[in-house]
Design an enzyme around this catalytic site. Sequence first.
Site, PDB file in Angstrom:
ATOM      1  NE  ARG A   3      -1.382   2.675   2.703  1.00 55.50           N
ATOM      2  CZ  ARG A   3      -0.960   3.860   3.143  1.00 55.50           C
ATOM      3  NH1 ARG A   3      -0.858   4.896   2.318  1.00 55.50           N
ATOM      4  NH2 ARG A   3      -0.581   4.016   4.407  1.00 55.50           N
ATOM      5  CG  ASP A   4       3.196   4.306   3.051  1.00 57.17           C
ATOM      6  OD1 ASP A   4       3.382   5.110   2.130  1.00 57.17           O
ATOM      7  OD2 ASP A   4       3.351   4.608   4.246  1.00 57.17           O
ATOM      8  CG  HIS A   7       3.757   4.973   9.274  1.00 60.19           C
ATOM      9  ND1 HIS A   7       3.260   3.938   8.516  1.00 60.19           N
ATOM     10  CD2 HIS A   7       4.290   5.854   8.380  1.00 60.19           C
ATOM     11  CE1 HIS A   7       3.475   4.190   7.230  1.00 60.19           C
ATOM     12  NE2 HIS A   7       4.099   5.343   7.125  1.00 60.19           N
ATOM     13  CG  HIS A  50       8.047   7.859   5.973  1.00 61.71           C
ATOM     14  ND1 HIS A  50       7.804   7.740   4.633  1.00 61.71           N
ATOM     15  CD2 HIS A  50       6.879   7.495   6.581  1.00 61.71           C
ATOM     16  CE1 HIS A  50       6.564   7.345   4.417  1.00 61.71           C
ATOM     17  NE2 HIS A  50       5.976   7.189   5.594  1.00 61.71           N
ATOM     18  CB  CYS A 103       3.354  11.236   1.898  1.00 64.36           C
ATOM     19  SG  CYS A 103       1.851  12.205   1.684  1.00 64.36           S
ATOM     20  CG  ASN A 149       6.926   3.438   4.682  1.00 64.57           C
ATOM     21  OD1 ASN A 149       6.171   3.920   5.500  1.00 64.57           O
ATOM     22  ND2 ASN A 149       6.605   3.358   3.391  1.00 64.57           N
TER      23      ASN A 149
END
Length: 307
Positions: free
Chosen positions: A14-15, A206, A208, A239, A248
Site C-alpha cells: 500500500r504505502d 509509523h 519514514h 507520501c 518507510n
Amino acid sequence: MTGDAMLIQEVATRDGFQIEPRYVETADKVALVDALSAAGFSRIEVSSFVSPKAVPALRDAAEVFAGIGRRPGTVYVALVPNPKGAERALAAGVGEVNLVASVSETHNRANMGMTPEASIEGFARIMETVKGAHVSTNATVATAFGCPFEGNQPTDKVIAQVERYLALGIGGVTLADTTGMANPRQVERLVARALAIVPAERLTLHFHNTRGLGLANVLAAYGAGARRFDAALGGLGGCPFAPGATGNICTEDLVSMAHEMGIATGLDLDALIGLSRDLPRLVGHDVPGQVAKAGRPGDLHPVPQAA
C-alpha cells in the site's frame, strides 16, 4: 536491549506501491502479499480503496483482495478515505480499515482536500458504515512529528486528535512521521504521552527514513514502551503529497536489527531478504534497504587469499 517482542506490520503493497511510477501488476501484488503472509506477518496493509484518479497505482485494490490467500492469524488491512471506500473495502473482505487524518491543516488539505476537522467528522460516518461488520479499525495521525509546510506540531494538539479517535470508538491509533522529521528524544516524549491513554497493543508507530533516523526512532519508541511498528519491504514508500518524502523504514533492516538485539519478531528474515532482492524487478529501480545488499551481520565471508 532485550525484552518484549516487536510486532512489525508490513505496508509495502500500500504505502510502498502508491508512489511508484511503474504500475505493479495485480498478479505480482497478490504473489507478494501471499509471500509476506508466509513470512509470518500478523498484519499486512494490502492496498487502499481511494479514487483511482488520485492513486492510480492502487486502482486494483478489490482485485488484489480477491486474489490473495488468507493465512489464519494474519489481518489484511486497507486504507479507506470515506464511507464509499469503506463500503468497497467491506465488499472485498478486509480485516481492518485504516483511516488517516493529518494533525496539520495544511498537509491535510493537500492530502485529503479538507480540514482535519472535516476528516474526523468523516470518520464518524465510516464507523457507522463498518458497524457490525466484524472488522477492526485503526486511525492514523499523519504529520504527528512535524509537517513539511507548518513545521513542528504541538504535542497537546497531537494527543487531542488521538483522544478524538478514541472517543469515536476507533480501536487502534498510529502516530505517523509522514516525512521523516522526527528525532529520538521527540519520539520518546510523544510515545510516553500517547501510552498514557492508548494501551501499547493498540498503538502503532509509523516512521519514514527521510533523514536517516528511522531505526533510531524505532529504538526510542521501543524504549518508551511502544511495541508495534509499520515498515515496508526494501524501504519502499513515501507520501505523494509531501515534498521530499522518501521511503518507510525498511522491514528487513528492522527485523535484522531486532533479531541482533535479542528482540523477537516472529518473522522469517531470510524470506524477507529474498523478497526484497526481487523488488527491483517489480518497481524498475534499486531500493533503499541495506541488509538485502550487505547480508545479515552473521553472514561470514571467506578469507581473501594472499597475493
